[in-house]
Design a protein around this motif. Structure first.
Motif, PDB file in Angstrom:
ATOM      1  N   HIS A   1       0.809  -1.216   0.000  1.00 46.54           N
ATOM      2  CA  HIS A   1       0.000   0.000   0.000  1.00 46.54           C
ATOM      3  C   HIS A   1       0.849   1.276   0.000  1.00 46.54           C
ATOM      4  CE1 HIS A   1      -3.564  -2.309   0.290  1.00 46.54           C
ATOM      5  NE2 HIS A   1      -3.555  -2.532   1.606  1.00 46.54           N
ATOM      6  N   GLY A   2       2.131   1.172   0.261  1.00 48.51           N
ATOM      7  CA  GLY A   2       2.940   2.375   0.367  1.00 48.51           C
ATOM      8  C   GLY A   2       2.630   3.145   1.640  1.00 48.51           C
TER       9      GLY A   2
ATOM     10  N   ASP B   1       2.960  11.222  -1.460  1.00 48.91           N
ATOM     11  CA  ASP B   1       2.688   9.837  -1.085  1.00 48.91           C
ATOM     12  C   ASP B   1       3.816   8.943  -1.599  1.00 48.91           C
ATOM     13  OD1 ASP B   1       0.355  10.597   0.092  1.00 48.91           O
ATOM     14  OD2 ASP B   1      -0.924  10.048  -1.608  1.00 48.91           O
TER      15      ASP B   1
ATOM     16  N   THR C   1       4.750   5.572  -3.035  1.00 51.32           N
ATOM     17  CA  THR C   1       4.233   4.365  -3.685  1.00 51.32           C
ATOM     18  C   THR C   1       5.072   3.165  -3.269  1.00 51.32           C
ATOM     19  OG1 THR C   1       3.588   5.720  -5.567  1.00 51.32           O
ATOM     20  CG2 THR C   1       3.658   3.347  -5.909  1.00 51.32           C
ATOM     21  N   ASP C   2       4.411   2.045  -3.007  1.00 54.41           N
ATOM     22  CA  ASP C   2       5.139   0.864  -2.534  1.00 54.41           C
ATOM     23  C   ASP C   2       6.156   0.377  -3.564  1.00 54.41           C
ATOM     24  OD1 ASP C   2       5.497  -1.436  -0.662  1.00 54.41           O
ATOM     25  OD2 ASP C   2       4.854  -2.534  -2.445  1.00 54.41           O
TER      26      ASP C   2
END
Length: 267
Positions: free
Chosen positions: A235-236, A254, A256-257
């Protein structure tokens, strides 16, 4: 004694002059101190780094041990006095004296050992100087033992100074190769205080990791950094932020995974 005047009677058996005994000044063989032909290092280009050997030579002590009461090198390169610091003197791998710095006046670095002279036993003794190269990109350094008197050696039996030689001949400067310091570098390591504890569900503003960026050789500008979050749920992480010395730099993004997210810092 050539004559005596007296109001009394002198011993008539004494003839003048009266001489003391002839005394001959004895000869003595001093210890010998001979520096090798080869002086290290020989590298022409050096990256900024810690614990770099800036000067090394093997000195051969003969006849008997000597005591070294001081040692002095001169930098004949173009670096500033602060570009190489934490200079330490070693003899046969053991540090002697305290760390020293390059003089901003005459570019010398000196170890005064007079309070506790170091005894050098007969045979080959490896003398080296180690320092941390922290600046001076594209500048040169070359450390040199310029004069025999810059290595003050005292005969342990006769307590007389010994004039050093070089390769069995009258002393001449013992110099390492002139080296140019390469362009600056940046290394990254995890900080000792980087967090490792568990994180509560729903927690915000969590510090996930701390790193140290170490610049060497010259001031370095970091314009951007890639940050990657690897999570088991794929999910990051929301609201990723980069802080420099406690102050946020760049924008919130955000994470990112399992993918690089680039943070740019402008000026």
């Amino acid at each position: 004694l050539v004559s005596v005047t007296s109001t009394g009677t002198l011993d008539s058996s004494v003839s003048f002059p009266v001489n003391g005994y002839t005394q001959t000044v004895s000869a003595a063989t001093l210890a010998t101190v001979d520096f090798n032909t080869s002086t290290l290092p020989s590298a022409a280009t050096v990256n900024p780094q810690n614990d770099y050997v800036v000067w090394q030579n093997t000195v051969t002590i003969g006849t008997r041990a000597v005591k070294m009461s001081s040692f002095q090198l001169r930098n004949v390169g173009s670096i500033k006095s602060t570009d190489i610091n934490n200079l330490r003197l070693y003899v046969d791998g053991v540090q002697t004296g305290s760390a020293a710095t390059i003089s901003s006046v005459d570019s010398t670095v000196t170890w005064d050992l007079s309070a506790a002279p170091l005894t050098l036993q007969t045979g080959g003794r490896v003398v080296k100087v180690v320092g941390d190269i922290v600046g001076g990109s594209n500048s040169t350094f070359q450390f040199s033992l310029r004069r025999a008197s810059d290595a003050s050696m005292i005969d342990t039996d006769l307590n007389q100074p010994v004039l050093a030689t070089a390769n069995g001949s009258p002393f001449s400067a013992r110099s390492a190769t002139s080296a140019t310091i390469a362009a600056g570098t940046v290394s990254s390591v995890k900080a000792n205080n980087s967090p490792s504890s568990s994180v509560s569900l729903g927690a915000t503003n969590v510090k996930w990791a701390s790193f140290e960026l170490r610049a060497a050789g010259e001031d370095v500008k970091v314009e951007n950094i890639d940050v990657q979050a690897n999570t088991s749920l794929d999910h990051g992480l929301d609201n990723g932020k980069v802080f420099l010395n406690g102050v946020q730099v760049g924008f919130t993004k955000d994470l990112t995974d399992n993918a690089d997210v680039n943070f740019t810092f402008g000026s």
